[in-house]
Design a protein around this motif. Sequence first.
Motif, PDB file in Angstrom:
ATOM      1  N   LYS A 168       1.189  -1.165  -0.016  1.00 32.63           N
ATOM      2  CA  LYS A 168       0.010  -0.150  -0.027  1.00 32.63           C
ATOM      3  C   LYS A 168       1.056   1.220   0.014  1.00 32.63           C
ATOM      4  O   LYS A 168       1.748   1.361   0.675  1.00 32.63           O
ATOM      5  CB  LYS A 168      -0.728  -0.081   1.214  1.00 32.63           C
ATOM      6  CG  LYS A 168      -1.945   0.843   1.233  1.00 32.63           C
ATOM      7  CD  LYS A 168      -2.755   0.987   2.438  1.00 32.63           C
ATOM      8  CE  LYS A 168      -3.706   2.116   2.665  1.00 32.63           C
ATOM      9  NZ  LYS A 168      -4.388   2.058   3.966  1.00 32.63           N
ATOM     10  N   LEU A 173      -3.320   0.374  -3.152  1.00 32.91           N
ATOM     11  CA  LEU A 173      -2.753  -1.028  -3.239  1.00 32.91           C
ATOM     12  C   LEU A 173      -2.028  -1.058  -4.687  1.00 32.91           C
ATOM     13  O   LEU A 173      -2.694  -0.805  -5.832  1.00 32.91           O
ATOM     14  CB  LEU A 173      -3.742  -1.904  -3.312  1.00 32.91           C
ATOM     15  CG  LEU A 173      -4.555  -2.126  -1.765  1.00 32.91           C
ATOM     16  CD1 LEU A 173      -5.658  -3.446  -1.690  1.00 32.91           C
ATOM     17  CD2 LEU A 173      -3.479  -2.332  -0.804  1.00 32.91           C
ATOM     18  N   LEU A 209      -2.321  -2.835   7.447  1.00 34.89           N
ATOM     19  CA  LEU A 209      -3.242  -2.921   6.522  1.00 34.89           C
ATOM     20  C   LEU A 209      -4.642  -3.586   7.103  1.00 34.89           C
ATOM     21  O   LEU A 209      -4.726  -4.301   8.273  1.00 34.89           O
ATOM     22  CB  LEU A 209      -3.103  -3.958   5.510  1.00 34.89           C
ATOM     23  CG  LEU A 209      -1.990  -3.981   4.252  1.00 34.89           C
ATOM     24  CD1 LEU A 209      -1.884  -5.211   3.563  1.00 34.89           C
ATOM     25  CD2 LEU A 209      -2.367  -2.710   3.345  1.00 34.89           C
ATOM     26  N   GLU A 213      -8.170  -4.854   3.230  1.00 31.04           N
ATOM     27  CA  GLU A 213      -7.271  -4.441   2.345  1.00 31.04           C
ATOM     28  C   GLU A 213      -6.082  -5.653   2.306  1.00 31.04           C
ATOM     29  O   GLU A 213      -5.628  -5.887   1.182  1.00 31.04           O
ATOM     30  CB  GLU A 213      -6.179  -3.334   2.766  1.00 31.04           C
ATOM     31  CG  GLU A 213      -7.304  -2.007   2.982  1.00 31.04           C
ATOM     32  CD  GLU A 213      -6.448  -0.871   3.336  1.00 31.04           C
ATOM     33  OE1 GLU A 213      -6.558   0.181   3.094  1.00 31.04           O
ATOM     34  OE2 GLU A 213      -5.760  -1.350   4.646  1.00 31.04           O
ATOM     35  N   ALA A 217      -4.849  -7.345  -0.986  1.00 30.98           N
ATOM     36  CA  ALA A 217      -3.233  -6.968  -1.407  1.00 30.98           C
ATOM     37  C   ALA A 217      -2.819  -8.624  -1.751  1.00 30.98           C
ATOM     38  O   ALA A 217      -2.023  -8.757  -2.470  1.00 30.98           O
ATOM     39  CB  ALA A 217      -2.663  -6.788  -0.142  1.00 30.98           C
TER      40      ALA A 217
END
Lengths: 249, 265
Positions: A168, A173, A209, A213, A217
């Motif tokens: 990130k 991202l 994160l 997320e 990711a």
Amino acid sequence: MLKIPQKTSKKLIDKAGIRADGRKPNELRPTKIEVGVIENANGSAYIEQGKNKILAGVYGPKEVHPRHLTMLDRMLFRCRYHMAPFSVDERKSPAPSRREHELSKVITWAIEPSIFVERFPRTAVDVFIEVLQANGGTRCAAITAASVALADAGIPMRDLVAACASGKVGGHLVLDLMDVEDKMGEADLPVAMMPNLNAITLLQMDGGLAMDEFEQAVNLAITGCKQIYALQKEALKARYVAVKKAVEE
Amino acid sequence: MPSIIIPIMQQKQVAQAISKGKRLDGRGLTDYREVQLETGIVSSAEGSARVHLGKTDVLVGIKIERGQPFSDTPDKGVLTVNAELSPLASSMFEPGPPGVQAIELARVVDRGIRESEAIAVEKLCVIPGKKVFVVFIDIYVLNYDGNLIDASAMAALAALLNTKMFKYELKDGEIEIKPGYTKLPVKDHPIAVTIAKINDILIVDPALDEEQVMDARLTMTLGKDGRVCAIQKGGSGHFTAQQILEAAKIVQEKSGEIRKLLVKD
């Protein structure tokens, strides 16, 4: 004057989602893999991924040194990750750092699941990785190159191991972080996997994160690994075509 | 050379129990062993804590000294984590400089504390670029029965919460320590939860016999708001993407339980 680095920087990614080096969020750095580059090694590979330049050489199967590490039911598989003193801005001492010790271990763990270690009892296979020029994401590029070098050495494998980080940066991202993005960004998540077996063999993260997320990711890194995987196969095929031509001539 | 016959029998035993949803010590798959915590037990240290996680026994001592900042973080104090696998803790440990197991342990604990920004390092800066305080976290393993990462991370957090910080004043550009203490500024409470995979089944807090037969392990460190701060996969096996997300769910639940044990407010 002291420069005080900020944890996040707006310059890393602009409003249109373009990164400092002109890439889109989900775009890899230009990547080139070459096979069979070290004469003495049983197998070898060279990778350039952005500004990273990394060599990997395989020696073995061979006798185990020191001998007491011999295993009766399987091969001893070892990777050594090492950075050249001139590979980074400030000269790095050539003695292996704590970071290099840890990376050697996690790289070994990332690649070992791909090898039929039980077919080579009482032997050792060593992979030596030298980072000549580093610019973020070297552990992933090292795994990618090492796996190709093992294939070049003819070591029987379940699949190639391909690696790529996501992370990130500036709230977005992104795939395949370079050095500034790794250092100034919010999170870095290197992943290695055997794409054909859907098996993730390396997963590390640092930063912050949220759970959703993190999930995104991981999926983004997997798409990166799959692209790297295609490049690995291409490089190996190119090598065999070259060998075949040389034999025929 | 380690014998290969016992681990194969052991593997069967451990794996058979786990496939029935049980473990050899009677725990369920996602149960921690009993956690016992003592704090402030070493008076020569600025902070200390000892954690028993089942038979695993870890002591963490914290020292704070005056030092210089790193050039890339001139306005921040310094955090250093070191781990010693003392030979008194297990016949598997030998004297000598830290091996790769100790280095990995220290670095994983370090990453959890650093990335969650648990310590307010900006408050440990006295003169930017010149004088800061250095926090040394030393992990001492006293008895080894598996899952050193979680036990050490627990002991490190408990020790930080119990750490006293010097009062000081600046005299002619030098730090002078004054009598009395304040609390070390701790902003977050990172909790590491380690999950082992044995025959495609996920278990929490692997004991030594389980570690010896596991395919791989995954440690996730969560901050108090539930965000993921650090991850480490270990062992020469793999996880599927599905298993990683499943592990993340378990970690979310377990980290809350452990945090309640360590952080009283």
